[in-house]
Design a protein around this motif. Structure first.
Motif, PDB file in Angstrom:
ATOM      1  N   PRO A   1     -36.090  17.150 -48.432  1.00 25.12           N
ATOM      2  CA  PRO A   1     -37.517  16.927 -49.185  1.00 25.12           C
ATOM      3  C   PRO A   1     -37.422  17.399 -50.468  1.00 25.12           C
ATOM      4  O   PRO A   1     -37.842  17.028 -51.466  1.00 25.12           O
ATOM      5  CB  PRO A   1     -38.394  18.136 -48.453  1.00 25.12           C
ATOM      6  CG  PRO A   1     -37.809  18.102 -46.940  1.00 25.12           C
ATOM      7  CD  PRO A   1     -36.408  17.980 -47.181  1.00 25.12           C
ATOM      8  N   SER A   2     -36.292  18.569 -50.809  1.00 23.25           N
ATOM      9  CA  SER A   2     -35.904  18.939 -52.210  1.00 23.25           C
ATOM     10  C   SER A   2     -34.510  19.362 -52.413  1.00 23.25           C
ATOM     11  O   SER A   2     -33.633  19.098 -51.429  1.00 23.25           O
ATOM     12  CB  SER A   2     -36.817  20.185 -52.351  1.00 23.25           C
ATOM     13  OG  SER A   2     -36.467  21.319 -51.638  1.00 23.25           O
ATOM     14  N   LYS A   3     -34.078  19.469 -53.704  1.00 19.67           N
ATOM     15  CA  LYS A   3     -32.854  20.027 -53.849  1.00 19.67           C
ATOM     16  C   LYS A   3     -32.459  20.978 -53.228  1.00 19.67           C
ATOM     17  O   LYS A   3     -31.138  21.484 -52.652  1.00 19.67           O
ATOM     18  CB  LYS A   3     -32.439  19.867 -55.621  1.00 19.67           C
ATOM     19  CG  LYS A   3     -31.294  20.337 -55.790  1.00 19.67           C
ATOM     20  CD  LYS A   3     -30.929  20.024 -57.287  1.00 19.67           C
ATOM     21  CE  LYS A   3     -31.300  21.636 -58.116  1.00 19.67           C
ATOM     22  NZ  LYS A   3     -31.070  21.615 -59.410  1.00 19.67           N
ATOM     23  N   GLU A   4     -33.429  22.238 -53.045  1.00 18.39           N
ATOM     24  CA  GLU A   4     -33.044  23.390 -52.448  1.00 18.39           C
ATOM     25  C   GLU A   4     -32.757  23.127 -50.733  1.00 18.39           C
ATOM     26  O   GLU A   4     -31.805  23.892 -50.333  1.00 18.39           O
ATOM     27  CB  GLU A   4     -34.272  24.362 -52.439  1.00 18.39           C
ATOM     28  CG  GLU A   4     -34.517  24.765 -53.751  1.00 18.39           C
ATOM     29  CD  GLU A   4     -35.575  23.951 -54.758  1.00 18.39           C
ATOM     30  OE1 GLU A   4     -35.738  22.880 -54.182  1.00 18.39           O
ATOM     31  OE2 GLU A   4     -35.901  24.372 -55.599  1.00 18.39           O
ATOM     32  N   ASP A   5     -33.270  22.046 -50.469  1.00 17.21           N
ATOM     33  CA  ASP A   5     -32.948  21.876 -49.107  1.00 17.21           C
ATOM     34  C   ASP A   5     -31.561  21.333 -48.583  1.00 17.21           C
ATOM     35  O   ASP A   5     -30.963  21.540 -47.669  1.00 17.21           O
ATOM     36  CB  ASP A   5     -33.983  20.792 -48.354  1.00 17.21           C
ATOM     37  CG  ASP A   5     -35.351  21.507 -48.131  1.00 17.21           C
ATOM     38  OD1 ASP A   5     -35.485  22.191 -47.400  1.00 17.21           O
ATOM     39  OD2 ASP A   5     -36.379  20.943 -48.960  1.00 17.21           O
ATOM     40  N   VAL A   6     -30.875  20.803 -49.636  1.00 16.22           N
ATOM     41  CA  VAL A   6     -29.632  20.146 -49.287  1.00 16.22           C
ATOM     42  C   VAL A   6     -28.505  21.370 -49.433  1.00 16.22           C
ATOM     43  O   VAL A   6     -27.411  21.529 -48.914  1.00 16.22           O
ATOM     44  CB  VAL A   6     -29.233  19.346 -50.584  1.00 16.22           C
ATOM     45  CG1 VAL A   6     -28.915  19.994 -51.977  1.00 16.22           C
ATOM     46  CG2 VAL A   6     -28.014  18.384 -50.192  1.00 16.22           C
ATOM     47  N   VAL A   7     -29.225  22.579 -49.961  1.00 18.60           N
ATOM     48  CA  VAL A   7     -28.108  23.866 -49.900  1.00 18.60           C
ATOM     49  C   VAL A   7     -27.977  24.613 -48.396  1.00 18.60           C
ATOM     50  O   VAL A   7     -27.245  25.166 -47.915  1.00 18.60           O
ATOM     51  CB  VAL A   7     -28.716  25.027 -50.854  1.00 18.60           C
ATOM     52  CG1 VAL A   7     -27.940  26.107 -50.922  1.00 18.60           C
ATOM     53  CG2 VAL A   7     -28.493  24.122 -52.333  1.00 18.60           C
ATOM     54  N   PHE A   8     -29.546  24.212 -47.863  1.00 17.38           N
ATOM     55  CA  PHE A   8     -29.419  24.839 -46.368  1.00 17.38           C
ATOM     56  C   PHE A   8     -29.621  23.692 -45.469  1.00 17.38           C
ATOM     57  O   PHE A   8     -30.762  23.177 -44.611  1.00 17.38           O
ATOM     58  CB  PHE A   8     -30.500  25.819 -46.253  1.00 17.38           C
ATOM     59  CG  PHE A   8     -30.485  26.899 -47.222  1.00 17.38           C
ATOM     60  CD1 PHE A   8     -29.679  27.967 -47.105  1.00 17.38           C
ATOM     61  CD2 PHE A   8     -31.024  26.485 -48.475  1.00 17.38           C
ATOM     62  CE1 PHE A   8     -29.917  29.101 -47.987  1.00 17.38           C
ATOM     63  CE2 PHE A   8     -30.942  27.699 -49.393  1.00 17.38           C
ATOM     64  CZ  PHE A   8     -30.452  28.808 -49.252  1.00 17.38           C
ATOM     65  N   PRO A   9     -28.690  22.781 -45.069  1.00 17.01           N
ATOM     66  CA  PRO A   9     -28.869  21.340 -44.348  1.00 17.01           C
ATOM     67  C   PRO A   9     -29.040  21.717 -42.753  1.00 17.01           C
ATOM     68  O   PRO A   9     -29.710  20.868 -42.303  1.00 17.01           O
ATOM     69  CB  PRO A   9     -27.528  20.735 -44.841  1.00 17.01           C
ATOM     70  CG  PRO A   9     -26.791  21.535 -45.026  1.00 17.01           C
ATOM     71  CD  PRO A   9     -27.323  22.708 -45.658  1.00 17.01           C
ATOM     72  N   ASP A  10     -28.710  22.841 -42.339  1.00 17.21           N
ATOM     73  CA  ASP A  10     -28.644  23.050 -40.834  1.00 17.21           C
ATOM     74  C   ASP A  10     -29.820  23.792 -40.360  1.00 17.21           C
ATOM     75  O   ASP A  10     -29.997  23.896 -39.195  1.00 17.21           O
ATOM     76  CB  ASP A  10     -27.416  23.296 -40.407  1.00 17.21           C
ATOM     77  CG  ASP A  10     -26.114  22.416 -40.798  1.00 17.21           C
ATOM     78  OD1 ASP A  10     -26.502  21.031 -40.537  1.00 17.21           O
ATOM     79  OD2 ASP A  10     -25.015  22.667 -41.049  1.00 17.21           O
ATOM     80  N   HIS A  11     -30.449  24.450 -41.013  1.00 12.95           N
ATOM     81  CA  HIS A  11     -31.525  25.276 -40.722  1.00 12.95           C
ATOM     82  C   HIS A  11     -32.685  24.666 -39.865  1.00 12.95           C
ATOM     83  O   HIS A  11     -33.115  25.307 -38.774  1.00 12.95           O
ATOM     84  CB  HIS A  11     -32.113  26.025 -41.732  1.00 12.95           C
ATOM     85  CG  HIS A  11     -31.303  27.241 -42.047  1.00 12.95           C
ATOM     86  ND1 HIS A  11     -30.770  28.397 -41.325  1.00 12.95           N
ATOM     87  CD2 HIS A  11     -30.379  27.546 -43.318  1.00 12.95           C
ATOM     88  CE1 HIS A  11     -30.073  28.961 -41.958  1.00 12.95           C
ATOM     89  NE2 HIS A  11     -29.764  28.567 -43.108  1.00 12.95           N
ATOM     90  N   GLU A  12     -32.970  23.440 -40.172  1.00 12.96           N
ATOM     91  CA  GLU A  12     -34.203  22.852 -39.417  1.00 12.96           C
ATOM     92  C   GLU A  12     -33.715  22.673 -37.946  1.00 12.96           C
ATOM     93  O   GLU A  12     -34.253  22.789 -36.911  1.00 12.96           O
ATOM     94  CB  GLU A  12     -34.580  21.624 -40.026  1.00 12.96           C
ATOM     95  CG  GLU A  12     -35.362  21.607 -41.188  1.00 12.96           C
ATOM     96  CD  GLU A  12     -36.540  22.248 -41.071  1.00 12.96           C
ATOM     97  OE1 GLU A  12     -37.360  22.425 -39.915  1.00 12.96           O
ATOM     98  OE2 GLU A  12     -36.974  22.965 -42.049  1.00 12.96           O
ATOM     99  N   ARG A  13     -32.504  22.192 -37.487  1.00  8.21           N
ATOM    100  CA  ARG A  13     -31.749  21.960 -36.213  1.00  8.21           C
ATOM    101  C   ARG A  13     -31.564  23.163 -35.780  1.00  8.21           C
ATOM    102  O   ARG A  13     -32.002  23.380 -34.525  1.00  8.21           O
ATOM    103  CB  ARG A  13     -30.348  21.068 -36.476  1.00  8.21           C
ATOM    104  CG  ARG A  13     -29.599  21.204 -35.031  1.00  8.21           C
ATOM    105  CD  ARG A  13     -28.358  20.425 -35.637  1.00  8.21           C
ATOM    106  NE  ARG A  13     -27.548  21.304 -36.517  1.00  8.21           N
ATOM    107  CZ  ARG A  13     -26.942  22.411 -35.860  1.00  8.21           C
ATOM    108  NH1 ARG A  13     -26.938  23.002 -34.664  1.00  8.21           N
ATOM    109  NH2 ARG A  13     -25.759  23.209 -36.853  1.00  8.21           N
TER     110      ARG A  13
END
Length: 251
Positions: free
Chosen positions: A64-76
């Motif tokens: 959803p954002s540039k920040e999310d690419v830094v934390f790619p596995d937290h949703e899983r």
């Protein structure tokens, strides 16, 4: 036509295609390459997709954002934690169950130590990412608390206990994890995590049953004896010995 130039048969992949990472992984790799080369603030989504060789729409399909690419596995990982907690039953000790759940988060970090250390260093430098990381930690803590509220609903102050225990588990995990990250991913983080979570379990876990190793030694028991005023000292001593089971055997 030589065999080396023949088209692959159905079901086969060329060496290039087989080596090419999935698009999501390619975006993460491109992002971190640019973050390390240029800095986080100086890197745009357009820069990332250009290096990865995809369009902007592909980026936002995964992040959803540039920040999310830094934390790619937290949703899983958050989904795995929630599923693990839901799969438990009433026979499980709730505190132990949450301590086991938080180890799933640790496993996510240790699966790729190099990436985890790079992210830790990047997050320390960018205030916006530190704030984002805190929001991620809060989501795990909320998942722990929601599970504990259900399990502790019958206790006095059950909701309060749930929030306190959830916060303690998150703090214990973060303490061990950050110590490992500061050491560049070296050392036995599993042992450090056992030590940290041991504090939580000793403070909030079930009271040990008689005979359990964790039960205080009987020599620490306090005995209160009531005797009539004016009783001779030998009688008081005799009553104490009888209470403690140290009196003379009766024939």
């Amino acid at each position: 036509m030589s065999s080396s130039s023949a088209a692959p048969r159905r079901g086969e992949k060329t060496e290039t295609a087989a080596a090419k990472p999935p698009m999501r992984d390619a975006l993460v790799a491109a992002a971190f390459q640019l973050f390390l080369e240029r800095g986080y603030e100086q890197t745009t989504v357009d820069d990332i997709v250009a290096l990865a060789g995809v369009g902007r729409r592909s980026f936002f399909r995964y992040f959803p954002s540039k920040e999310d690419v830094v934390f790619p596995d937290h949703e899983r990982c958050l989904a795995d934690v929630t599923e693990f907690l839901a799969a438990g039953d009433d026979a499980d000790d709730p505190v132990l169950r949450v301590c086991e759940a938080v180890r799933l988060v640790l496993r996510m970090y240790t699966e790729n130590p190099t990436f985890s250390v790079q992210r830790y260093r990047l997050t320390k430098k960018v205030p916006g990412l530190r704030a984002y990381e805190l929001s991620v930690v809060w989501r795990y803590e909320r998942a722990f608390a929601e599970y504990l509220r259900r399990r502790l609903a019958g206790r006095r102050d059950g909701s309060l206990q749930a929030d306190v225990i959830a916060a303690a588990v998150a703090a214990a995990h973060n303490n061990a994890l950050r110590s490992w990250l500061r050491s560049d991913g070296k050392g036995d983080v599993g042992t450090e995590m056992d030590h940290a979570l041991g504090y939580v379990q000793s403070a909030f876990g079930p009271s040990p049953a008689p005979g359990d190793p964790g039960r205080p030694d009987d020599s620490e028991d306090v005995v209160v004896l009531v005797s009539r005023r004016g009783a001779p000292l030998w009688r008081v001593v005799q009553e104490i010995e009888a209470t403690l089971g140290h009196g003379p055997e009766q024939g």
